[in-house]
Design a protein around this motif. Sequence first.
Motif, PDB file in Angstrom:
ATOM      1  N   SER A 105      11.953   1.104   1.417  1.00  0.00           N
ATOM      2  CA  SER A 105      11.333   0.939   0.117  1.00  0.00           C
ATOM      3  C   SER A 105      12.198   0.194  -0.915  1.00  0.00           C
ATOM      4  O   SER A 105      11.762  -0.017  -2.051  1.00  0.00           O
ATOM      5  CB  SER A 105      11.015   2.325  -0.472  1.00  0.00           C
ATOM      6  OG  SER A 105      12.215   3.090  -0.616  1.00  0.00           O
ATOM      7  N   ALA A 106      13.420  -0.204  -0.534  1.00  0.00           N
ATOM      8  CA  ALA A 106      14.279  -0.924  -1.467  1.00  0.00           C
ATOM      9  C   ALA A 106      13.695  -2.298  -1.786  1.00  0.00           C
ATOM     10  O   ALA A 106      13.038  -2.932  -0.945  1.00  0.00           O
ATOM     11  CB  ALA A 106      15.687  -1.080  -0.910  1.00  0.00           C
ATOM     12  N   ILE A 107      13.921  -2.748  -3.000  1.00  0.00           N
ATOM     13  CA  ILE A 107      13.506  -4.072  -3.446  1.00  0.00           C
ATOM     14  C   ILE A 107      14.761  -4.819  -3.866  1.00  0.00           C
ATOM     15  O   ILE A 107      15.616  -4.265  -4.573  1.00  0.00           O
ATOM     16  CB  ILE A 107      12.513  -3.981  -4.612  1.00  0.00           C
ATOM     17  CG1 ILE A 107      11.269  -3.197  -4.177  1.00  0.00           C
ATOM     18  CG2 ILE A 107      12.123  -5.369  -5.120  1.00  0.00           C
ATOM     19  CD1 ILE A 107      10.351  -2.824  -5.318  1.00  0.00           C
ATOM     20  N   CYS A 108      14.896  -6.059  -3.416  1.00  0.00           N
ATOM     21  CA  CYS A 108      16.090  -6.857  -3.688  1.00  0.00           C
ATOM     22  C   CYS A 108      15.748  -8.039  -4.576  1.00  0.00           C
ATOM     23  O   CYS A 108      14.786  -8.765  -4.313  1.00  0.00           O
ATOM     24  CB  CYS A 108      16.694  -7.349  -2.372  1.00  0.00           C
ATOM     25  SG  CYS A 108      18.197  -8.335  -2.579  1.00  0.00           S
ATOM     26  N   ALA A 109      16.523  -8.222  -5.626  1.00  0.00           N
ATOM     27  CA  ALA A 109      16.445  -9.418  -6.465  1.00  0.00           C
ATOM     28  C   ALA A 109      17.725 -10.223  -6.287  1.00  0.00           C
ATOM     29  O   ALA A 109      18.799  -9.657  -6.057  1.00  0.00           O
ATOM     30  CB  ALA A 109      16.254  -9.039  -7.932  1.00  0.00           C
TER      31      ALA A 109
ATOM     32  N   ALA B 128      12.587 -12.055  -6.187  1.00  0.00           N
ATOM     33  CA  ALA B 128      12.773 -10.703  -5.660  1.00  0.00           C
ATOM     34  C   ALA B 128      11.774 -10.484  -4.541  1.00  0.00           C
ATOM     35  O   ALA B 128      10.745 -11.163  -4.451  1.00  0.00           O
ATOM     36  CB  ALA B 128      12.600  -9.659  -6.760  1.00  0.00           C
ATOM     37  N   PHE B 129      12.073  -9.506  -3.693  1.00  0.00           N
ATOM     38  CA  PHE B 129      11.261  -9.282  -2.503  1.00  0.00           C
ATOM     39  C   PHE B 129      11.518  -7.879  -1.975  1.00  0.00           C
ATOM     40  O   PHE B 129      12.518  -7.231  -2.327  1.00  0.00           O
ATOM     41  CB  PHE B 129      11.619 -10.315  -1.415  1.00  0.00           C
ATOM     42  CG  PHE B 129      13.101 -10.433  -1.172  1.00  0.00           C
ATOM     43  CD1 PHE B 129      13.751  -9.606  -0.273  1.00  0.00           C
ATOM     44  CD2 PHE B 129      13.857 -11.358  -1.880  1.00  0.00           C
ATOM     45  CE1 PHE B 129      15.118  -9.703  -0.070  1.00  0.00           C
ATOM     46  CE2 PHE B 129      15.228 -11.469  -1.687  1.00  0.00           C
ATOM     47  CZ  PHE B 129      15.858 -10.631  -0.772  1.00  0.00           C
ATOM     48  N   LEU B 130      10.634  -7.423  -1.118  1.00  0.00           N
ATOM     49  CA  LEU B 130      10.819  -6.153  -0.426  1.00  0.00           C
ATOM     50  C   LEU B 130      11.936  -6.320   0.591  1.00  0.00           C
ATOM     51  O   LEU B 130      11.915  -7.248   1.408  1.00  0.00           O
ATOM     52  CB  LEU B 130       9.516  -5.748   0.272  1.00  0.00           C
ATOM     53  CG  LEU B 130       9.504  -4.393   0.972  1.00  0.00           C
ATOM     54  CD1 LEU B 130       9.619  -3.258  -0.037  1.00  0.00           C
ATOM     55  CD2 LEU B 130       8.215  -4.247   1.800  1.00  0.00           C
ATOM     56  N   SER B 131      12.920  -5.443   0.571  1.00  0.00           N
ATOM     57  CA  SER B 131      14.036  -5.523   1.514  1.00  0.00           C
ATOM     58  C   SER B 131      13.612  -4.900   2.839  1.00  0.00           C
ATOM     59  O   SER B 131      13.345  -3.703   2.916  1.00  0.00           O
ATOM     60  CB  SER B 131      15.265  -4.796   0.963  1.00  0.00           C
ATOM     61  OG  SER B 131      16.364  -4.942   1.846  1.00  0.00           O
ATOM     62  N   GLY B 132      13.535  -5.700   3.879  1.00  0.00           N
ATOM     63  CA  GLY B 132      13.071  -5.205   5.168  1.00  0.00           C
ATOM     64  C   GLY B 132      11.678  -4.627   5.042  1.00  0.00           C
ATOM     65  O   GLY B 132      10.776  -5.223   4.458  1.00  0.00           O
TER      66      GLY B 132
ATOM     67  N   LYS C 279       0.833  -1.208   0.000  1.00  0.00           N
ATOM     68  CA  LYS C 279       0.000   0.000   0.000  1.00  0.00           C
ATOM     69  C   LYS C 279       0.868   1.259   0.000  1.00  0.00           C
ATOM     70  O   LYS C 279       0.466   2.291  -0.537  1.00  0.00           O
ATOM     71  CB  LYS C 279      -0.917   0.004   1.222  1.00  0.00           C
ATOM     72  CG  LYS C 279      -1.919  -1.134   1.242  1.00  0.00           C
ATOM     73  CD  LYS C 279      -2.693  -1.154   2.544  1.00  0.00           C
ATOM     74  CE  LYS C 279      -3.646  -2.353   2.598  1.00  0.00           C
ATOM     75  NZ  LYS C 279      -4.356  -2.419   3.902  1.00  0.00           N
ATOM     76  N   LEU C 280       2.036   1.170   0.617  1.00  0.00           N
ATOM     77  CA  LEU C 280       2.975   2.292   0.622  1.00  0.00           C
ATOM     78  C   LEU C 280       3.837   2.317  -0.629  1.00  0.00           C
ATOM     79  O   LEU C 280       4.425   3.355  -0.946  1.00  0.00           O
ATOM     80  CB  LEU C 280       3.892   2.212   1.858  1.00  0.00           C
ATOM     81  CG  LEU C 280       3.232   2.305   3.232  1.00  0.00           C
ATOM     82  CD1 LEU C 280       4.277   2.094   4.325  1.00  0.00           C
ATOM     83  CD2 LEU C 280       2.548   3.645   3.407  1.00  0.00           C
ATOM     84  N   MET C 281       3.919   1.169  -1.310  1.00  0.00           N
ATOM     85  CA  MET C 281       4.796   1.021  -2.467  1.00  0.00           C
ATOM     86  C   MET C 281       4.057   0.282  -3.578  1.00  0.00           C
ATOM     87  O   MET C 281       4.309  -0.905  -3.830  1.00  0.00           O
ATOM     88  CB  MET C 281       6.070   0.258  -2.070  1.00  0.00           C
ATOM     89  CG  MET C 281       6.942   1.007  -1.087  1.00  0.00           C
ATOM     90  SD  MET C 281       7.965  -0.088  -0.052  1.00  0.00           S
ATOM     91  CE  MET C 281       6.783  -0.597   1.200  1.00  0.00           C
ATOM     92  N   PRO C 282       3.131   0.933  -4.246  1.00  0.00           N
ATOM     93  CA  PRO C 282       2.323   0.246  -5.266  1.00  0.00           C
ATOM     94  C   PRO C 282       3.134  -0.289  -6.435  1.00  0.00           C
ATOM     95  O   PRO C 282       2.642  -1.129  -7.198  1.00  0.00           O
ATOM     96  CB  PRO C 282       1.340   1.333  -5.720  1.00  0.00           C
ATOM     97  CG  PRO C 282       1.958   2.628  -5.309  1.00  0.00           C
ATOM     98  CD  PRO C 282       2.738   2.338  -4.072  1.00  0.00           C
ATOM     99  N   PHE C 283       4.362   0.161  -6.584  1.00  0.00           N
ATOM    100  CA  PHE C 283       5.233  -0.321  -7.656  1.00  0.00           C
ATOM    101  C   PHE C 283       5.843  -1.682  -7.334  1.00  0.00           C
ATOM    102  O   PHE C 283       6.455  -2.311  -8.199  1.00  0.00           O
ATOM    103  CB  PHE C 283       6.359   0.692  -7.917  1.00  0.00           C
ATOM    104  CG  PHE C 283       7.101   1.091  -6.651  1.00  0.00           C
ATOM    105  CD1 PHE C 283       8.171   0.351  -6.178  1.00  0.00           C
ATOM    106  CD2 PHE C 283       6.710   2.217  -5.937  1.00  0.00           C
ATOM    107  CE1 PHE C 283       8.842   0.713  -5.022  1.00  0.00           C
ATOM    108  CE2 PHE C 283       7.371   2.590  -4.780  1.00  0.00           C
ATOM    109  CZ  PHE C 283       8.439   1.835  -4.315  1.00  0.00           C
ATOM    110  N   LEU C 284       5.697  -2.173  -6.099  1.00  0.00           N
ATOM    111  CA  LEU C 284       6.371  -3.395  -5.657  1.00  0.00           C
ATOM    112  C   LEU C 284       6.062  -4.614  -6.518  1.00  0.00           C
ATOM    113  O   LEU C 284       6.993  -5.275  -7.009  1.00  0.00           O
ATOM    114  CB  LEU C 284       6.037  -3.667  -4.186  1.00  0.00           C
ATOM    115  CG  LEU C 284       6.554  -4.978  -3.584  1.00  0.00           C
ATOM    116  CD1 LEU C 284       8.076  -5.019  -3.602  1.00  0.00           C
ATOM    117  CD2 LEU C 284       6.039  -5.141  -2.150  1.00  0.00           C
ATOM    118  N   PRO C 285       4.796  -4.977  -6.760  1.00  0.00           N
ATOM    119  CA  PRO C 285       4.535  -6.196  -7.561  1.00  0.00           C
ATOM    120  C   PRO C 285       5.113  -6.118  -8.971  1.00  0.00           C
ATOM    121  O   PRO C 285       5.647  -7.117  -9.478  1.00  0.00           O
ATOM    122  CB  PRO C 285       3.002  -6.276  -7.597  1.00  0.00           C
ATOM    123  CG  PRO C 285       2.550  -5.474  -6.408  1.00  0.00           C
ATOM    124  CD  PRO C 285       3.545  -4.369  -6.264  1.00  0.00           C
TER     125      PRO C 285
END
Length: 310
Positions: free
Chosen positions: A262-266, A255-259, A235-241
């Motif tokens: 807002s960083a995303i890690c692959a 890939a996944f949300l890091s912690g 909800k805070l990061m709609p770009f995540l999916p």
Amino acid sequence: MPLKLGIATLCLRMQVTVRVPASTSNLGPGFDCLGVALRIYNNVTVTSGRGPEQPHPQIVSDAAGRFFKQARCMFRFSFSIVEEIPRSRGLGSSATIRLGILDGLNRLSGAPLDQFTLFKLCAELEGHPDNAAPATFGGFTVVLGSALRADRLTRGVPAFQRFGVSPQLYFVLLVPALEIRTSIARRLLPSKISHAAAVENCGNACAITAAFASKNYKNLRSAFVDFLHQPFRAKLMPFLPGVIAAAEKAGALGAFLSGSGSAICAITLQHPDRIAAAMKRAARPLLSRTIVTRADNRGAHVIRSQITDH
């Protein structure tokens, strides 16, 4: 090596610089349990002697207070931090500062506390152990939920386990120009989830742990799906999916949300630059940058110690 305080050096200032790695935590389904140290660093320098003209920031004063209480000592100190790790992006920046202060003060005191105690103090200050463990010990870490209440062993079982990570594995980070406070991200989490979702999360977290323990990293594919926190934090990061899907389509193992973001890690064994470019495209029009790195297997360590008279 800890610095020795002798009579001849009482009027001198002792200085230690601790290098502490960033970390990516949760790895999707391993909420508050799994983490990996990364080759991105904050360097924390702690100097004994004259204190600051202004009070220390709370994150520093809290860590110092916890150390002095545990070690049963007290002295004035100053500090400085050279920051490479982006703040409020889910990469363990706060853990590096807390651990750097704890470790630096410990070295200046002759190392009265062992490494596990420093980890526990850092985890208590953080409120969760999944960044504190990899920052302290390096590599891939699995922490028991009872670790903060435990000694090194709980009923004969280690409070944490650590596995080295091969340099063949790349960690591709998308770092948006968006800060997320962990406290806010945690408020979005529900108090209950379904039994089926819990079973799925357990299975995926076990698969990730087995893949890292065996170094059979191809088995990480499809294991990063989560139902505990990512769907709610999106909800805070709609770009995540969309970013996760783009990374996997470009060849990432997952890939996944890091912690808390807002960083995303692959994670990938090949083509990290291609994956980084795909993630950045998927995040548009949001401003972001990418970092390609590997795991740090050393954890926090002293890179410089000296005695100075100024």
